[in-house]
Design a protein around this motif. Structure first.
Motif: not given
Length: 266
Positions: A65-73
């Motif tokens: 969720l952290f990486y998704r929050e920063l826009g990572f696919p």
């Protein structure tokens, strides 16, 4: 970012898909999708085959969720989390770097928005109808870019922007009426044949200077003389004064020059 995945967790516990969805603020469907693509496979299942998530699974979900929050696919998230050379500390360092970059970017965006807000606040904040009511055919917004380009670096410009920021429609109507009255008095003297360097004309010129100082910016006599010159060299200003009375632009300029001379003579 607000995904309190660890909220209400008990050491060594296992959690249903519904519980985890509630912890993380995401949908059950999302968890099913993560399982299907191998991004987050539950560490346990019941005899009936229902998904059960362990504390380790929740830790991984928090990373996702952290990486998704920063826009990572999702495929990049999987590559990051499954990197055999990365340990938890490496993830924390990377996340710290990413957050720092995000904070700097958001600060830049906030500054840009604040600048835009200030520019809007400093403008003549009237509706088109109100502008026509106050200024007639003259639209100050049409000249805003040129004014800023020519005088934006000056203290007079900054003072004018600051003072006019709080003006209401009624303020603009009052100021317009006051300036029109000054122009009317000067035009009356011109019509009567009173010399531009007469006491009467110089008094009206001084009134004109004090009006600018009170309404817009500190206008000293030398600056006022520069304005007077602009009234005859800039055809737009000339046309404005000529519409009040033919010859008024030059007459006003001459009265301002005479008034400046009597106040600056040593």
């Amino acid at each position: 970012m607000s995904h309190p995945v660890g909220q209400d967790r008990s050491p060594g516990g296992v959690y249903s898909v519904g519980q985890v969805a509630g912890f993380a603020g995401i949908t059950v469907r999302t968890l099913h999708h993560y399982d299907e693509i191998g991004l987050l496979v539950p560490g346990a299942r019941t005899h009936a085959g229902h998904r059960r998530y362990t504390d380790a699974d929740l830790d991984r979900l928090q990373q996702i969720l952290f990486y998704r929050e920063l826009g990572f696919p999702l495929d990049e998230v999987a590559a990051l989390l499954d990197d055999p050379d990365a340990d938890p500390r490496a993830h924390l360092r990377r996340q710290h770097d990413l957050l720092t970059a995000r904070i700097e970017k958001l600060q830049q965006m906030a500054a840009a928005v604040e600048h835009a807000m200030e520019a809007r606040r400093m403008g003549v904040n009237l509706t088109p109808e109100e502008k026509f009511e106050v200024f007639g055919d003259f639209d100050p917004d049409e000249h805003a870019d040129e004014v800023e380009r020519r005088w934006g670096h000056t203290e007079a410009y900054r003072q004018s922007q600051h003072r006019t920021a709080a003006y209401t429609k009624e303020d603009w109507k009052r100021l317009t009426a006051e300036l029109d009255a000054i122009h009317g008095r000067m035009a009356g003297l011109l019509a009567e044949g009173v010399p531009a360097d007469s006491e009467a004309a110089m008094e009206v010129a001084e009134e004109h200077r004090r009006f600018i100082t009170g309404a817009y910016y500190d206008c000293g006599h030398e600056l006022h003389a520069c304005l007077g010159e602009m009234y005859v060299t800039d055809e737009r200003f000339t046309a404005t004064y000529e519409a009040v009375r033919p010859g008024l632009a030059r007459y006003l300029r001459d009265a301002i020059v005479a008034n400046t001379a009597r106040h600056t003579a040593s």
